[in-house]
Design a protein around this motif. Structure first.
Motif, PDB file in Angstrom:
ATOM      1  N   TYR A 164      -5.014  -2.236 -12.121  1.00 38.16           N
ATOM      2  CA  TYR A 164      -4.401  -0.247 -12.640  1.00 38.16           C
ATOM      3  C   TYR A 164      -3.938   0.333 -11.698  1.00 38.16           C
ATOM      4  CZ  TYR A 164      -8.670  -1.133 -15.662  1.00 38.16           C
ATOM      5  OH  TYR A 164      -9.962  -1.962 -16.392  1.00 38.16           O
ATOM      6  N   CYS A 165      -2.575   0.481 -12.483  1.00 38.27           N
ATOM      7  CA  CYS A 165      -1.310   0.989 -11.636  1.00 38.27           C
ATOM      8  C   CYS A 165      -0.887  -0.499 -10.812  1.00 38.27           C
ATOM      9  CB  CYS A 165      -1.834   2.236 -10.934  1.00 38.27           C
ATOM     10  SG  CYS A 165      -2.268   3.777 -11.473  1.00 38.27           S
ATOM     11  N   GLN A 166      -0.329  -0.865 -11.555  1.00 36.92           N
ATOM     12  CA  GLN A 166       0.199  -2.324 -11.100  1.00 36.92           C
ATOM     13  C   GLN A 166       2.115  -1.966 -10.638  1.00 36.92           C
ATOM     14  OE1 GLN A 166      -0.268  -5.662 -13.435  1.00 36.92           O
ATOM     15  NE2 GLN A 166       0.675  -7.143 -11.747  1.00 36.92           N
ATOM     16  N   ASN A 167       2.146  -2.213  -9.614  1.00 35.94           N
ATOM     17  CA  ASN A 167       3.986  -1.708  -9.298  1.00 35.94           C
ATOM     18  C   ASN A 167       4.145  -0.770  -9.481  1.00 35.94           C
ATOM     19  OD1 ASN A 167       4.090  -4.745  -8.098  1.00 35.94           O
ATOM     20  ND2 ASN A 167       4.057  -5.824 -10.164  1.00 35.94           N
ATOM     21  N   VAL A 168       3.686   0.542  -9.201  1.00 37.92           N
ATOM     22  CA  VAL A 168       4.477   1.281  -9.223  1.00 37.92           C
ATOM     23  C   VAL A 168       4.815   2.558  -8.172  1.00 37.92           C
ATOM     24  CG1 VAL A 168       2.698   1.980 -10.825  1.00 37.92           C
ATOM     25  CG2 VAL A 168       1.650   2.718  -8.906  1.00 37.92           C
ATOM     26  N   SER A 169       5.131   3.503  -8.066  1.00 36.22           N
ATOM     27  CA  SER A 169       5.712   4.210  -6.951  1.00 36.22           C
ATOM     28  C   SER A 169       4.687   5.888  -6.897  1.00 36.22           C
ATOM     29  CB  SER A 169       7.032   4.888  -7.538  1.00 36.22           C
ATOM     30  OG  SER A 169       7.511   5.233  -6.571  1.00 36.22           O
ATOM     31  N   SER A 209       3.508  15.490   5.220  1.00 39.35           N
ATOM     32  CA  SER A 209       2.696  15.889   4.263  1.00 39.35           C
ATOM     33  C   SER A 209       2.474  15.374   2.664  1.00 39.35           C
ATOM     34  CB  SER A 209       1.542  16.814   4.651  1.00 39.35           C
ATOM     35  OG  SER A 209       2.597  17.657   4.523  1.00 39.35           O
ATOM     36  N   LEU A 210       1.665  15.025   1.669  1.00 40.78           N
ATOM     37  CA  LEU A 210       2.189  15.172   0.245  1.00 40.78           C
ATOM     38  C   LEU A 210       0.886  16.038   0.179  1.00 40.78           C
ATOM     39  CD1 LEU A 210       3.591  14.075  -1.431  1.00 40.78           C
ATOM     40  CD2 LEU A 210       1.315  13.050  -2.311  1.00 40.78           C
ATOM     41  N   LYS A 261       0.789  -0.943   0.719  1.00 40.79           N
ATOM     42  CA  LYS A 261      -0.218  -0.017  -0.086  1.00 40.79           C
ATOM     43  C   LYS A 261       0.929   1.293   0.007  1.00 40.79           C
ATOM     44  CE  LYS A 261      -3.483  -2.668   2.835  1.00 40.79           C
ATOM     45  NZ  LYS A 261      -4.351  -2.399   3.667  1.00 40.79           N
ATOM     46  N   PRO A 262       0.808   2.269  -0.878  1.00 38.08           N
ATOM     47  CA  PRO A 262       1.137   3.524  -0.392  1.00 38.08           C
ATOM     48  C   PRO A 262       0.733   4.453   0.828  1.00 38.08           C
ATOM     49  CG  PRO A 262      -0.856   4.193  -1.506  1.00 38.08           C
ATOM     50  CD  PRO A 262      -0.977   2.353  -0.904  1.00 38.08           C
ATOM     51  N   LYS A 263       2.097   5.017   1.643  1.00 38.11           N
ATOM     52  CA  LYS A 263       2.142   5.994   2.074  1.00 38.11           C
ATOM     53  C   LYS A 263       1.240   6.862   1.985  1.00 38.11           C
ATOM     54  CE  LYS A 263       3.916   7.897   6.199  1.00 38.11           C
ATOM     55  NZ  LYS A 263       3.932   7.508   7.432  1.00 38.11           N
ATOM     56  N   PHE A 264       0.548   7.500   1.442  1.00 42.87           N
ATOM     57  CA  PHE A 264       0.409   9.354   0.811  1.00 42.87           C
ATOM     58  C   PHE A 264      -0.590   8.286   0.087  1.00 42.87           C
ATOM     59  CE2 PHE A 264       4.533  10.231   2.101  1.00 42.87           C
ATOM     60  CZ  PHE A 264       3.990  11.216   3.572  1.00 42.87           C
ATOM     61  N   SER A 265      -1.712   8.395   0.517  1.00 44.90           N
ATOM     62  CA  SER A 265      -3.301   7.812  -0.435  1.00 44.90           C
ATOM     63  C   SER A 265      -4.145   9.032  -1.119  1.00 44.90           C
ATOM     64  CB  SER A 265      -4.099   6.433  -0.018  1.00 44.90           C
ATOM     65  OG  SER A 265      -4.477   5.742  -0.301  1.00 44.90           O
ATOM     66  N   GLU A 288      -9.038  14.482  -9.283  1.00 41.20           N
ATOM     67  CA  GLU A 288      -8.018  14.302  -9.417  1.00 41.20           C
ATOM     68  C   GLU A 288      -7.691  13.137  -7.707  1.00 41.20           C
ATOM     69  OE1 GLU A 288      -5.675  15.630 -13.659  1.00 41.20           O
ATOM     70  OE2 GLU A 288      -4.632  15.580 -11.191  1.00 41.20           O
ATOM     71  N   TYR A 289      -7.015  12.070  -7.895  1.00 39.86           N
ATOM     72  CA  TYR A 289      -6.259  10.942  -6.613  1.00 39.86           C
ATOM     73  C   TYR A 289      -4.791  11.138  -6.632  1.00 39.86           C
ATOM     74  CZ  TYR A 289     -11.569  12.131  -5.346  1.00 39.86           C
ATOM     75  OH  TYR A 289     -12.442  12.626  -5.076  1.00 39.86           O
ATOM     76  N   TYR A 290      -4.023  11.109  -6.097  1.00 40.35           N
ATOM     77  CA  TYR A 290      -2.326  10.418  -6.130  1.00 40.35           C
ATOM     78  C   TYR A 290      -2.056  10.049  -4.818  1.00 40.35           C
ATOM     79  CZ  TYR A 290      -2.393  14.840 -10.045  1.00 40.35           C
ATOM     80  OH  TYR A 290      -2.304  14.681 -10.989  1.00 40.35           O
ATOM     81  N   SER A 291      -1.577   9.723  -4.929  1.00 39.04           N
ATOM     82  CA  SER A 291      -0.729   8.109  -4.377  1.00 39.04           C
ATOM     83  C   SER A 291       0.928   7.837  -4.834  1.00 39.04           C
ATOM     84  CB  SER A 291      -1.944   6.341  -4.703  1.00 39.04           C
ATOM     85  OG  SER A 291      -3.154   6.915  -3.956  1.00 39.04           O
ATOM     86  N   TRP A 292       1.459   8.080  -3.374  1.00 38.25           N
ATOM     87  CA  TRP A 292       2.988   7.793  -3.678  1.00 38.25           C
ATOM     88  C   TRP A 292       3.247   6.741  -2.611  1.00 38.25           C
ATOM     89  CZ3 TRP A 292       6.918  11.577  -0.950  1.00 38.25           C
ATOM     90  CH2 TRP A 292       8.002  10.825  -1.596  1.00 38.25           C
ATOM     91  N   ASN A 293       3.973   6.115  -2.785  1.00 36.95           N
ATOM     92  CA  ASN A 293       5.537   5.354  -1.666  1.00 36.95           C
ATOM     93  C   ASN A 293       7.058   5.281  -2.576  1.00 36.95           C
ATOM     94  OD1 ASN A 293       4.825   3.991   0.437  1.00 36.95           O
ATOM     95  ND2 ASN A 293       5.773   1.971  -0.257  1.00 36.95           N
TER      96      ASN A 293
END
Length: 237
Positions: free
Chosen positions: A99-104, A165-166, A63-67, A76-81
């Protein structure tokens, strides 16, 4: 004599506590020099040896740190790890296709009849660079066929904050067949630290400091017990 011993032990306890606090919260280098050469996908080293290390922010559970951080328009919704890849899938797919597979970085945009997923970065394309104002950036580039998407994350150092925060500024104007997406990380982990403090800072943050806190309190209690013993001896004498 007993009074001098008690005062000496009091001073010693204050010194020990101060050293523990300093060790648990290292001071960042005030002015990192030059560019920041990539060490791995989520850390880099400046020309003067100071290191920015984002490993403490990483989640390793897929799971991403920021979701789902929203842009200003709210569509738009941004997620990042930063270090480990994650995946999202759409509930509209009968096969639960990823969708969005193995991404940062992943962006989800509202759409009809379903949301749209965009891969905006992979750990393998991570690049650190310092702009003309001395601001550190982390970028990811994805080849989308007819164009490239680039995600630029500004790393803003917050020395006295325990909150990470992101902020999502979202899609920018397309230039030279490149679509730019801008995010900003505000965190103490975006600060540059001397290499001698990196191991302490990373392990402390990853475990929410249980070992360090326990060690500190153990030392404090030991010192206090000695003080009580000395003062009891004074009273009995």
């Amino acid at each position: 004599m007993f009074g001098q011993s008690a005062r000496a032990l009091t001073v010693l306890s204050l010194v020990v506590v101060t050293e523990l606090i300093i060790a648990s919260d290292p001071v960042p280098d005030p002015v990192p020099n030059g560019q920041c050469a990539k060490i791995d996908e989520c850390s880099c080293k400046y020309d003067n040896g100071a290191v920015v290390n984002l490993h403490a922010l990483d989640r390793k559970d897929g799971k991403p740190k920021f979701s789902n951080e929203t842009n200003t328009a709210g569509n738009e919704y941004y997620s990042w790890n930063p270090c480990s890849p994650f995946s999202y899938y759409s509930n509209y797919s009968s096969y639960h296709r990823f969708y969005c597979q193995n991404v940062s970085v992943c962006m989800i945009r509202q759409g009809i009849p379903r949301e749209l997923f965009y891969d905006l970065g992979y750990q393998g394309t991570a690049r650190f660079w310092v702009d003309g104002n001395g601001t550190l950036k982390l970028t990811y580039t994805v080849d989308q066929g007819d164009f490239k998407s680039e995600t630029e994350i500004t790393l803003r150092c917050l020395t006295n904050s325990n909150v990470d925060s992101l902020t999502a500024y979202g899609e920018q104007a397309k230039t030279n067949d490149v679509v730019l997406y801008k995010l900003e990380l505000a965190s103490k982990y975006a600060c540059a630290y001397a290499t001698t403090s990196i191991a302490t800072r990373t392990s402390t943050a990853s475990s929410n400091s249980p070992s360090l806190i326990g060690s500190a309190w153990t030392t404090i209690c030991q010192v206090l017990l000695v003080l009580i013993y000395v003062r009891a001896g004074m009273l009995c004498g």
